[in-house]
Design a protein around this motif. Structure first.
Motif, PDB file in Angstrom:
ATOM      1  N   ASN A 320       9.210  -8.709   3.594  1.00  0.00           N
ATOM      2  CA  ASN A 320       8.655  -7.921   2.483  1.00  0.00           C
ATOM      3  C   ASN A 320       9.992  -7.890   1.461  1.00  0.00           C
ATOM      4  OD1 ASN A 320       8.013  -5.517   4.164  1.00  0.00           O
ATOM      5  ND2 ASN A 320       6.850  -6.210   2.629  1.00  0.00           N
ATOM      6  N   GLU A 325       6.249  -3.787  -0.568  1.00  0.00           N
ATOM      7  CA  GLU A 325       5.283  -3.113   0.484  1.00  0.00           C
ATOM      8  C   GLU A 325       3.003  -2.357   0.002  1.00  0.00           C
ATOM      9  OE1 GLU A 325       4.557  -0.685   5.240  1.00  0.00           O
ATOM     10  OE2 GLU A 325       5.860  -0.650   3.953  1.00  0.00           O
ATOM     11  N   LYS A 326       3.603  -2.196  -0.958  1.00  0.00           N
ATOM     12  CA  LYS A 326       2.549  -2.421  -1.068  1.00  0.00           C
ATOM     13  C   LYS A 326       1.884  -3.378  -1.717  1.00  0.00           C
ATOM     14  CE  LYS A 326       0.429   0.413  -5.144  1.00  0.00           C
ATOM     15  NZ  LYS A 326       0.656   1.683  -6.480  1.00  0.00           N
ATOM     16  N   PHE A 328       2.507  -6.540  -0.937  1.00  0.00           N
ATOM     17  CA  PHE A 328       1.736  -7.608   0.033  1.00  0.00           C
ATOM     18  C   PHE A 328       0.873  -7.395   0.716  1.00  0.00           C
ATOM     19  CE2 PHE A 328       1.664  -7.720   3.996  1.00  0.00           C
ATOM     20  CZ  PHE A 328       2.957  -8.898   4.433  1.00  0.00           C
ATOM     21  N   LYS A 329       0.517  -5.236   1.122  1.00  0.00           N
ATOM     22  CA  LYS A 329      -0.549  -4.964   1.735  1.00  0.00           C
ATOM     23  C   LYS A 329      -2.146  -5.243   0.962  1.00  0.00           C
ATOM     24  CE  LYS A 329       1.007  -1.744   4.354  1.00  0.00           C
ATOM     25  NZ  LYS A 329       1.386   0.257   4.875  1.00  0.00           N
ATOM     26  N   GLN A 330      -2.354  -4.935  -0.531  1.00  0.00           N
ATOM     27  CA  GLN A 330      -2.796  -5.769  -1.798  1.00  0.00           C
ATOM     28  C   GLN A 330      -2.785  -7.170  -2.000  1.00  0.00           C
ATOM     29  OE1 GLN A 330      -0.930  -3.859  -5.976  1.00  0.00           O
ATOM     30  NE2 GLN A 330      -2.885  -3.372  -5.757  1.00  0.00           N
ATOM     31  N   SER A 333      -5.431  -7.730   1.733  1.00  0.00           N
ATOM     32  CA  SER A 333      -6.123  -6.517   1.874  1.00  0.00           C
ATOM     33  C   SER A 333      -7.442  -7.774   1.589  1.00  0.00           C
ATOM     34  CB  SER A 333      -5.919  -5.665   1.473  1.00  0.00           C
ATOM     35  OG  SER A 333      -5.152  -5.059   1.964  1.00  0.00           O
ATOM     36  N   GLY A 347      -7.727 -12.602  -0.410  1.00  0.00           N
ATOM     37  CA  GLY A 347      -7.242 -11.304  -0.892  1.00  0.00           C
ATOM     38  C   GLY A 347      -6.804 -12.249  -2.271  1.00  0.00           C
ATOM     39  N   LYS A 355      -5.954 -10.722  10.913  1.00  0.00           N
ATOM     40  CA  LYS A 355      -4.155 -10.937  10.410  1.00  0.00           C
ATOM     41  C   LYS A 355      -4.010 -11.503   9.653  1.00  0.00           C
ATOM     42  CE  LYS A 355      -2.464 -10.608  15.086  1.00  0.00           C
ATOM     43  NZ  LYS A 355      -1.483 -10.207  16.250  1.00  0.00           N
ATOM     44  N   THR A 374      -0.013 -12.370  10.177  1.00  0.00           N
ATOM     45  CA  THR A 374       0.934 -11.329   9.180  1.00  0.00           C
ATOM     46  C   THR A 374       1.958 -10.397   9.813  1.00  0.00           C
ATOM     47  OG1 THR A 374      -0.469  -9.039   9.245  1.00  0.00           O
ATOM     48  CG2 THR A 374      -0.696 -11.169   7.310  1.00  0.00           C
ATOM     49  N   ASP A 375       2.141 -10.613  11.644  1.00  0.00           N
ATOM     50  CA  ASP A 375       2.880  -9.884  12.249  1.00  0.00           C
ATOM     51  C   ASP A 375       4.134 -10.858  12.869  1.00  0.00           C
ATOM     52  OD1 ASP A 375       1.245 -11.730  13.906  1.00  0.00           O
ATOM     53  OD2 ASP A 375       1.067  -9.754  15.428  1.00  0.00           O
TER      54      ASP A 375
END
Length: 407
Positions: A320, A325-326, A328-330, A333, A347, A355, A374-375
């Motif tokens: 990040n 974070e918002k 990133f999630k978009q 996803s 995405g 993931k 992503t982890d």
């Protein structure tokens, strides 16, 4: 192998590479044998952030990472053997868990100058460019300089279909705009410029001249379907996003990425201009270089980078440091979940599989693969400058060789 020895080996490899001057001229010689360099540490310039492996973290991502760490020497030998058997020509990096890393640079960057590929060798990285374009758009959205839900006539007023297409639909490939690059299967290098563009684009043109030709072609095309109703992978979407970035930022697409992403992340080998560190493109049954003429790839696939810089990018993105974070999630996803009869997961600029994030592509002789969880439990980067090398299949062979460590 201790960490200090590993780092020393990498530094020696990188130092040796620096004594080789590269040039983009050369032809492939059929008797050149690949040479492999392998170590268990990432390039020191990348410095990915990792945590010590624990019994709990060992189960993250589907492998017994403690066992992989314990047997790292055996696994490295297996990977080296696979790379040699497949005569891979390029640069490879693979990370599993937090303690196993593999690097190999093989084959020729420039046969005429007797320069081998190294972790510093630069390649066209194709579709990986789209991740950077998407990130730039999201940064500008965070600064309230554009809105994903606004139609693109707000930014490109001369485009006749602008009032029907949103920025988000360009990002998730549902805009219905025809692509200026036609694609065959990923292992087939015969992608080609669409239609009459092939006759207009030229190696002798400036980047701006080639961009202008593609711009005019995109603007002249009818839509293939009603925006928002289907998924269709089109370089034209991301070409237009580059133009939107320029409109709202007040600077060129290239300058924006340099100022807001490359320089802050220390990605000194990443830009859009070939130089003496570029690998020469070697094509079996050479077809054309038109896909990589100056300006043609632009914000869709024109980026040039190397393994070290892509590691910096991946680590910074997943930490990040690039986006909120918002945002990133978009990006990561599945944006196609509501499309009828759609089986694709995509995405913003990336293919999504649970993931796992994937970019796999070939433009002319250059092919790139960037896959990461992503982890951070797995990262795989493979860049090649030879049509005979299949970097996606190479990863499959790696995975098969460590199947016994799967949980």
């Amino acid at each position: 192998m201790t960490k200090s020895v590993s780092v020393l080996l990498v530094l020696l490899i990188m130092t040796a590479a620096l004594f080789c001057g590269c040039n983009s001229d050369g032809e492939q010689s059929s008797d050149t044998e690949p040479t492999t360099q392998s170590v268990t540490a990432a390039p020191t310039t990348a410095a990915p952030t990792t945590l010590p492996a624990t019994p709990d973290s060992a189960k993250k991502g589907g492998y017994d990472y403690v066992a992989i760490k314990k047997n790292s020497g055996e696994i490295i030998s297996q990977f080296d053997k696979i790379v040699a058997e497949k005569k891979f020509n390029g640069s490879i990096y693979m990370k599993l868990g937090t303690d196993f890393e593999y690097i190999s640079s093989t084959g020729s960057a420039n046969n005429n100058k007797h320069i081998d590929n190294s972790i510093n060798t630069r390649f066209y990285v194709g579709d990986i460019t789209k991740q950077f374009t998407a990130a730039a758009v999201m940064q500008l959205s965070e600064k309230n300089k554009l809105s994903l839900d606004k139609t693109i006539d707000n930014y490109l007023p001369d485009y006749s279909f602008g009032e029907k297409i949103t920025v988000k639909q360009l990002l998730n490939m549902t805009a219905g705009i025809k692509t200026y690059v036609n694609h065959n299967e990923i292992t087939n290098p015969q992608n080609y410029i669409n239609g009459e563009l092939a006759e207009k684009l030229s190696e002798d043109n400036s980047a701006e001249q080639n961009k202008s030709i593609i711009h005019d072609w995109i603007y002249s095309q009818e839509l293939s379907f009603e925006p928002g109703t289907q998924f269709y992978s089109s370089e034209s979407n991301y070409f237009l996003l580059g133009e939107i970035i320029e409109q709202v930022s007040g600077e060129s697409y290239y300058s924006y990425l340099e100022n807001e992403i490359f320089n802050p992340l220390g990605m000194g080998s990443t830009n859009f201009e070939p130089d003496e560190k570029m690998a020469v493109a070697y094509e079996n049954g050479a077809i054309t270089k038109s896909l990589n003429y100056s300006g043609v790839g632009y914000s869709a696939y024109g980026l040039i980078s190397n393994v070290s810089d892509l590691l910096k990018w991946t680590d910074s993105l997943l930490s990040n440091q690039v986006l909120s974070e918002k945002s990133f999630k978009q990006i990561f996803s599945n944006q196609l979940a509501n499309l009828k009869d759609n089986k694709k997961s995509y995405g913003f600029g990336v293919n999504i599989d649970n993931k796992s994030v994937t970019s796999i592509n070939r433009y002319d002789a250059f092919s790139s693969v960037l896959i990461y969880n992503t982890d951070k439990s797995e990262i795989y980067i493979a860049l090649t400058n030879n049509t005979s090398s299949d970097n996606a299949e190479l990863r499959s062979s790696f995975k098969k060789s460590i199947q016994k460590y799967a949980l």
